[in-house]
Design a protein around this motif. Structure first.
Motif, short mmCIF file in Angstrom:
data_model
loop_
_atom_site.label_atom_id
_atom_site.label_comp_id
_atom_site.label_asym_id
_atom_site.label_seq_id
_atom_site.Cartn_x
_atom_site.Cartn_y
_atom_site.Cartn_z
N THR A 1 18.56 76.95 13.34
CA THR A 1 17.65 78.05 13.62
C THR A 1 18.03 78.68 14.95
O THR A 1 18.26 77.97 15.93
N SER B 1 17.58 82.69 17.31
CA SER B 1 16.73 83.86 17.46
C SER B 1 17.40 84.87 18.38
O SER B 1 18.50 84.65 18.86
N THR C 1 10.66 86.80 21.89
CA THR C 1 9.74 87.03 20.79
C THR C 1 9.86 88.46 20.27
O THR C 1 9.76 89.41 21.04
N ILE D 1 16.70 82.44 11.00
CA ILE D 1 16.41 83.29 12.16
C ILE D 1 14.91 83.19 12.43
O ILE D 1 14.10 83.32 11.52
N ALA D 2 14.58 82.97 13.70
CA ALA D 2 13.17 82.73 14.05
C ALA D 2 12.51 83.86 14.83
O ALA D 2 11.41 83.68 15.32
N SER D 3 13.14 85.00 14.95
CA SER D 3 12.44 86.13 15.57
C SER D 3 13.20 87.42 15.31
O SER D 3 14.41 87.42 15.11
#
Length: 79
Positions: free
Chosen positions: A1, A3, A7, A30-32
């Motif tokens: 993971t 990003s 955020t 992908i985390a953001s």
């Protein structure tokens, strides 16, 4: 993971391609920063996404808009 820089900030497609190459057969997430406007650039290099703000009714409301979510899911599953 992996990003983007923070955020709601999307990672570059080049970064995701490099992560996918390094991961080999393992899944990449992908985390953001993924939204309906950029999901296509990750096709073939990402297996999973974690989303929140791009599918909320208002930023940071924590309430998901079902239409936005469906459009994103449908777009993600296009071949």
């Amino acid at each position: 993971t992996t990003s983007g820089q923070g955020t709601g900030l999307a990672p570059s497609p080049e970064k995701i391609a490099a992560v996918k190459q390094a991961a080999g057969e393992k899944p990449v997430a992908i985390a953001s920063g993924v939204d309906i406007d950029n999901i296509e650039v990750y096709r073939g290099n990402v297996d999973q996404i974690l989303v929140a703000s791009s599918v909320e009714t208002e930023p940071y409301s924590g309430i998901f808009d079902p239409v936005k979510l469906k459009v994103l899911i449908d777009t993600a599953h296009l071949e």
